[in-house]
Design an enzyme around this catalytic site. Sequence first.
Site, short mmCIF file in Angstrom:
data_model
loop_
_atom_site.label_atom_id
_atom_site.label_comp_id
_atom_site.label_asym_id
_atom_site.label_seq_id
_atom_site.Cartn_x
_atom_site.Cartn_y
_atom_site.Cartn_z
N CYS A 333 0.79 -1.23 0.00
CA CYS A 333 0.00 0.00 0.00
C CYS A 333 0.83 1.29 0.00
O CYS A 333 0.57 2.19 -0.82
CB CYS A 333 -0.96 0.02 1.19
N ARG A 362 6.85 -11.07 5.61
CA ARG A 362 6.42 -10.83 6.99
C ARG A 362 7.09 -11.85 7.89
O ARG A 362 7.13 -13.04 7.56
CB ARG A 362 4.89 -10.92 7.11
N GLN A 380 1.14 -10.94 -3.72
CA GLN A 380 -0.28 -10.65 -3.72
C GLN A 380 -0.73 -10.10 -5.08
O GLN A 380 0.04 -9.43 -5.76
CB GLN A 380 -0.62 -9.60 -2.65
N ASP A 382 -2.30 -7.52 -5.64
CA ASP A 382 -2.70 -6.37 -4.84
C ASP A 382 -3.20 -5.24 -5.73
O ASP A 382 -2.58 -4.93 -6.76
CB ASP A 382 -1.51 -5.89 -4.01
N HIS A 384 -5.13 -1.17 -5.58
CA HIS A 384 -5.60 -0.02 -4.80
C HIS A 384 -6.32 0.94 -5.73
O HIS A 384 -5.83 1.25 -6.82
CB HIS A 384 -4.44 0.67 -4.09
N LYS A 464 -14.82 -2.75 5.95
CA LYS A 464 -14.37 -3.61 4.85
C LYS A 464 -15.40 -4.69 4.56
O LYS A 464 -16.23 -5.03 5.40
CB LYS A 464 -13.03 -4.25 5.18
N HIS A 510 -8.44 -0.69 -0.63
CA HIS A 510 -7.50 -1.80 -0.74
C HIS A 510 -8.30 -3.02 -1.19
O HIS A 510 -9.30 -3.38 -0.54
CB HIS A 510 -6.86 -2.12 0.62
#
Length: 640
Positions: A333, A362, A380, A382, A384, A464, A510
Amino acid sequence: MVQITLPDGSARRFESAPSVAEVASDIGAGLAKAAIAGKVDGVAVDLSYRIESDARVSILTAKDPEGLEIIRHSTAHLLAYAVKTLFPDAQVTIGPVIENGFYYDFSYKRPFTPEDLEAIEAKMAELARRDETVVRELWRRDDAVRFFESIGEKYKAEIIASIPADQDITLYREGEFVDLCRGPHVPNTGKLKTFKLMKLAGAYWRGDSNNEMLQRIYGTAWARKEDQDAYLHMLEEAEKRDHRKLGRELDLFHLQDDAPGMVFWHPRGWALWQQVEQYMRRVYEQNGYREIRCPQILDRSLWQKTGHWENYREHMFTTASENRDYAVKPMNCPGHVQVFNAGLRSYRDLPLRYGEFGSCHRNEPSGALHGIMRVRGFIQDDGHIFCTEDQILDECVAYTELLHRVYADFGFEHILYKIATRPEKRIGDDAQWDRAEAALIESLRRSNVEFEISEGEGAFYGPKIEYTLKDALGRHWQCGTMQVDFFMPQRLGAEYVAEDNVRRHPVMLHRAIVGSLERFIGILIENHAGAMPIWLAPVQAVVASITDAQRDYAADVAQTLKKQGFRVESDLRNEKINYKIREHSLQKVPYLLVVGGREMDSGQVAVRARGGAAVGTMSVEAFAKRMRDDVDCKRANPEA
């Protein structure tokens, strides 16, 4: 006079305070026999509980989820009772309910064995058949501490000593066994008919590695034998489908201690990976996302602005160079905000959608790692979306529709939906939260799906939607998400010029559909039991020669299909054809093309579908068309 109001709104009156069991008997003998416990004004209580004043009462049976939970909790106590009967020197600690069962932790001088487990389960069955009454007792805290110390139960005494001194506690007695518990419990051990001990494990006392290692016994308990049999069958199927086992057998990937939580992808596994990634890349392109790529390592100052350095640092891999501190990104992000900030944005640019196959790391605890489902390094899909508040609704409606199509292509038809709303600690004003939550709710209503609302489970920065898949075994996997974020754009200075020429912060959505590609591929492997849909299969077809005389022809057929974009291998080994067929069947290859002298002379192939079904003999061109249709239709399995 005590008035009892039942769930259907009817009322019954009693001259004196009735027990819950007496209320059940007054309703009917059948209900009284099936009763496990009750609820008085919404609070679960034992059947022996006496109702002193007017109240709303419902009777819990084994058919109720709360009734089943009480059965499982009572079975955990039955387990402790059996262990103390067989091993008097063992000390009991705690025994909570977990999903589909329970566990209990014990301290004992030697490790329990599988034979001990069998003996304990047999003793549990014996104690259940005694149909002993389970009695609730109210004790003063200090009296309870002294009692458990006197019988050598130091762990139980320690738990009770941590309770405030002025607070009475409840103990439950069945036969000679007494245990601390708030209850409620079944009225007698005879209610516990269907259970099984599953496995042994280790667990530190109070979860602290500095404390003693205890022995944890896991079990499952059910209201009906049919339900337990179905559950055990599901576990057997899950074991057969375990992605770690299939990953080795199908030569997809491996893991090793030199890179804990990281995946070594083999050629076939990476071919599967590429199909998932390239499919999702096409999804990006076709739905208005612009793919970007951001750095793996970012300076400490950026992570301080987002709050990660202060609140998430123990989960981040950090490094230093030339007197500067850096962190390997645990999420994508902040980088996407930097791309947004790289130019002056106008309201005409919004919504602006970025997508990245972002590599994240992580520092997960080693005990939490699980194959490729829970790793330290992952990628991911991912995305946005930078938009205005007014655009949240339309973006969420479009996203849910897109997610339906994607999951269906991967073979998942059942999706569960949940909206997580504002937590107690949050940023932003209530009016802002009202608008965001209303947009998420309305987006799912417009999508004509059923959903539940989880009050207070949203992130501090916004509400969310969570999208959960249901796989072939009925297991749930939370994959997709759509998170509304008022926070990060403000902290990282993201702005656009609004229509009134005033600079404003965008809302950041997100979203991820598959989430971690590693985890999603693990889910795919288990859902399909390794027999991947034809469009995803690492090897879509194998061309196998019967004798050496057909080697060149088999190789030419494989090459012809490869040039058309199919993932095809040839098996030209000097082995018996039945051996080849069996080997490739175990590899779950969708199609096997057998070529002998007859096929070579006619320029054809004999086609066998996964599962052993003979499709027939056809030309290479006809087979290529069949394969193309299979791939275009996202067909799961070849048809005979």
